[in-house]
Design a protein around this motif. Structure first.
Motif, PDB file in Angstrom:
ATOM      1  N   ALA A  35       0.859  -1.246   0.082  1.00  0.00           N
ATOM      2  CA  ALA A  35      -0.052   0.171   0.047  1.00  0.00           C
ATOM      3  C   ALA A  35       0.927   1.263   0.048  1.00  0.00           C
ATOM      4  O   ALA A  35       0.659   2.323  -0.767  1.00  0.00           O
ATOM      5  CB  ALA A  35      -0.944  -0.023   1.180  1.00  0.00           C
ATOM      6  N   LEU A  36       1.797   1.291   0.609  1.00  0.00           N
ATOM      7  CA  LEU A  36       2.794   2.440   0.734  1.00  0.00           C
ATOM      8  C   LEU A  36       3.359   2.647  -0.496  1.00  0.00           C
ATOM      9  O   LEU A  36       3.525   3.713  -1.137  1.00  0.00           O
ATOM     10  CB  LEU A  36       3.939   2.158   1.850  1.00  0.00           C
ATOM     11  CG  LEU A  36       3.628   2.337   3.182  1.00  0.00           C
ATOM     12  CD1 LEU A  36       4.830   2.064   4.076  1.00  0.00           C
ATOM     13  CD2 LEU A  36       3.276   3.716   3.479  1.00  0.00           C
ATOM     14  N   GLN A  37       4.058   1.350  -1.152  1.00  0.00           N
ATOM     15  CA  GLN A  37       4.689   1.409  -2.260  1.00  0.00           C
ATOM     16  C   GLN A  37       3.744   2.021  -3.490  1.00  0.00           C
ATOM     17  O   GLN A  37       4.199   2.819  -4.130  1.00  0.00           O
ATOM     18  CB  GLN A  37       5.106   0.044  -2.657  1.00  0.00           C
ATOM     19  CG  GLN A  37       6.471  -0.338  -2.052  1.00  0.00           C
ATOM     20  CD  GLN A  37       7.775   0.068  -2.367  1.00  0.00           C
ATOM     21  OE1 GLN A  37       7.902   0.379  -3.620  1.00  0.00           O
ATOM     22  NE2 GLN A  37       8.445   0.763  -1.418  1.00  0.00           N
ATOM     23  N   THR A  38       2.654   1.718  -3.480  1.00  0.00           N
ATOM     24  CA  THR A  38       1.811   2.004  -4.646  1.00  0.00           C
ATOM     25  C   THR A  38       1.475   3.411  -4.440  1.00  0.00           C
ATOM     26  O   THR A  38       1.553   4.276  -5.367  1.00  0.00           O
ATOM     27  CB  THR A  38       0.311   1.285  -4.473  1.00  0.00           C
ATOM     28  OG1 THR A  38       0.599  -0.177  -4.709  1.00  0.00           O
ATOM     29  CG2 THR A  38      -0.588   1.777  -5.526  1.00  0.00           C
ATOM     30  N   ALA A  39       1.119   4.044  -3.339  1.00  0.00           N
ATOM     31  CA  ALA A  39       0.926   5.384  -3.045  1.00  0.00           C
ATOM     32  C   ALA A  39       1.980   6.260  -3.517  1.00  0.00           C
ATOM     33  O   ALA A  39       1.914   7.199  -3.997  1.00  0.00           O
ATOM     34  CB  ALA A  39       0.312   5.532  -1.665  1.00  0.00           C
ATOM     35  N   THR A  40       2.983   5.945  -2.746  1.00  0.00           N
ATOM     36  CA  THR A  40       4.301   6.876  -3.004  1.00  0.00           C
ATOM     37  C   THR A  40       4.734   6.603  -4.346  1.00  0.00           C
ATOM     38  O   THR A  40       5.388   7.747  -4.884  1.00  0.00           O
ATOM     39  CB  THR A  40       5.302   6.515  -1.794  1.00  0.00           C
ATOM     40  OG1 THR A  40       5.594   5.287  -1.842  1.00  0.00           O
ATOM     41  CG2 THR A  40       4.763   6.687  -0.477  1.00  0.00           C
ATOM     42  N   GLY A  41       4.868   5.385  -4.869  1.00  0.00           N
ATOM     43  CA  GLY A  41       5.359   5.459  -6.189  1.00  0.00           C
ATOM     44  C   GLY A  41       4.512   6.070  -7.127  1.00  0.00           C
ATOM     45  O   GLY A  41       5.311   6.729  -8.041  1.00  0.00           O
ATOM     46  N   ASP A  42       3.248   5.978  -7.081  1.00  0.00           N
ATOM     47  CA  ASP A  42       2.542   6.799  -8.140  1.00  0.00           C
ATOM     48  C   ASP A  42       2.679   8.407  -7.648  1.00  0.00           C
ATOM     49  O   ASP A  42       2.736   9.235  -8.888  1.00  0.00           O
ATOM     50  CB  ASP A  42       1.142   6.550  -8.031  1.00  0.00           C
ATOM     51  CG  ASP A  42       0.825   4.969  -8.475  1.00  0.00           C
ATOM     52  OD1 ASP A  42       1.658   4.487  -9.241  1.00  0.00           O
ATOM     53  OD2 ASP A  42      -0.408   4.523  -8.257  1.00  0.00           O
ATOM     54  N   TYR A  43       2.825   8.829  -6.447  1.00  0.00           N
ATOM     55  CA  TYR A  43       3.010  10.307  -6.290  1.00  0.00           C
ATOM     56  C   TYR A  43       4.497  10.706  -7.030  1.00  0.00           C
ATOM     57  O   TYR A  43       4.272  11.876  -7.310  1.00  0.00           O
ATOM     58  CB  TYR A  43       3.035  10.276  -4.814  1.00  0.00           C
ATOM     59  CG  TYR A  43       3.205  11.745  -4.397  1.00  0.00           C
ATOM     60  CD1 TYR A  43       2.070  12.872  -4.334  1.00  0.00           C
ATOM     61  CD2 TYR A  43       4.386  12.214  -3.517  1.00  0.00           C
ATOM     62  CE1 TYR A  43       2.576  14.044  -4.126  1.00  0.00           C
ATOM     63  CE2 TYR A  43       4.665  13.450  -3.185  1.00  0.00           C
ATOM     64  CZ  TYR A  43       3.479  14.459  -3.330  1.00  0.00           C
ATOM     65  OH  TYR A  43       3.635  15.603  -2.908  1.00  0.00           O
ATOM     66  N   PHE A  44       5.372   9.890  -6.465  1.00  0.00           N
ATOM     67  CA  PHE A  44       6.663  10.398  -7.146  1.00  0.00           C
ATOM     68  C   PHE A  44       6.781  10.012  -8.598  1.00  0.00           C
ATOM     69  O   PHE A  44       7.776  10.556  -9.110  1.00  0.00           O
ATOM     70  CB  PHE A  44       7.843   9.666  -6.289  1.00  0.00           C
ATOM     71  CG  PHE A  44       7.841  10.151  -5.100  1.00  0.00           C
ATOM     72  CD1 PHE A  44       7.832  11.609  -4.663  1.00  0.00           C
ATOM     73  CD2 PHE A  44       7.965   9.372  -3.916  1.00  0.00           C
ATOM     74  CE1 PHE A  44       7.992  11.817  -3.428  1.00  0.00           C
ATOM     75  CE2 PHE A  44       8.204   9.648  -2.508  1.00  0.00           C
ATOM     76  CZ  PHE A  44       8.203  11.088  -2.394  1.00  0.00           C
TER      77      PHE A  44
END
Length: 299
Positions: free
Chosen positions: A213-222
């Motif tokens: 969940a962290l990876q999806t959210a932060t990866g898409d944000y960055f």
């Protein structure tokens, strides 16, 4: 009692995975907040020899450093922080300066957004830091949990690519849009009520759900700053393959390009290594390191 002077020592500092930020909104007065884990390998290992009895103004006249091993630079594994802390720790030990890892980090301008590297240097294991507030000098360490001994970590290297760093990283944080507050709320819950309890219970499925969940959210944000959810297309191909294999926990460390997958045990990790795509990536199996940085006095 006058402390005995140390002449020579060895310091081995461990790389770390930075698994993501959980509050990039900052609406409660603190921003960032992150979770990461110390790795058994790769490491930065230095041999430090004292050259002068007292500290001179020109620092390189005081200590001779030999680099025995190094963490790959600009790969998302915290090489700069671990080297800075290791060198600082060498001066601290050789000249009895009484400095903490936080003191060294502040003097070398490390830990500006994340305390993961400082936490893993001091304690090993899985670290959660509390991000930055208006008066924060160093992100505080909120939790330290041992990484399950059976779990293994497969690192996915793209040696032809480097992650965002330096001025490019600073510019990215200035230009990215506001992070959704509701998403930050959800990610904080994933860390507190899912990732941390799962580590205590060695529940890889639950831990993986939180990290994913962290990876999806932060990866898409960055993504606008790094060219996609993951910095390297080759690493992204491998991670997509691992999703099809139902690997529970995977992602990119920090700005990448290094990817990771956490597997339930060594046999399963060895079997997975044999299946990974031959697309130019380099694969290494390691594990978590639950010990602090090793400082060995030689003479």
């Amino acid at each position: 009692m006058i402390p005995k002077k140390i002449h020579r020592l060895n310091i081995t500092a461990h790389a770390r995975l930075h698994m993501g930020f959980f509050d990039l909104h900052g609406g409660l007065g603190r921003k960032f907040g992150s979770i990461g884990v110390a790795l058994d390998w790769p490491v930065t290992e230095i041999l430090a020899t004292r050259l002068a009895d007292n500290l001179e103004k020109t620092m390189h006249q005081n200590v001779d450093f030999k680099m025995l091993q190094t963490i790959p630079s600009h790969a998302g594994l915290g090489s700069g922080t671990q080297l800075a802390l290791a060198v600082g720790a060498a001066y601290n030990q050789l000249y009895n300066l009484g400095l903490s890892a936080t003191d060294i980090a502040l003097s070398t301008k490390r830990g500006l957004r994340s305390g993961i590297g400082i936490g893993t240097f001091e304690h090993g294991g899985v670290i959660v830091d509390g991000g930055r507030g208006a008066n924060t000098k160093m992100p505080p360490i909120l939790a330290r949990v041992s990484f399950p001994e059976d779990w293994r970590i497969v690192l996915i290297f793209d040696d032809q690519h480097t992650g965002v760093h330096g001025d490019e990283e600073l510019a990215a944080f200035k230009t990215l849009p506001e992070f959704p507050e509701t998403l930050a709320d959800k990610l904080c819950r994933h860390v507190l009520m899912q990732a941390l309890p799962a580590l205590h219970e060695a529940d890889l499925s639950a831990f993986g759900a939180a990290i994913n969940a962290l990876q999806t959210a932060t990866g898409d944000y960055f993504a606008p700053a790094q060219g996609g959810r993951y910095a390297s297309q080759k690493v992204a191909q491998v991670l997509d393959f691992l999703v099809t294999q139902q690997v529970a926990c995977l992602g990119q460390s920090s700005w990448g390009p290094t990817g990771f997958a956490i597997i339930e045990n060594e046999a399963a990790a060895q079997a997975m290594l044999k299946q990974l795509p031959e697309n130019g990536c380099r694969y290494v199996m390691t594990k978590g390191c639950n010990s602090p940085t090793n400082i060995t006095i030689l003479d």
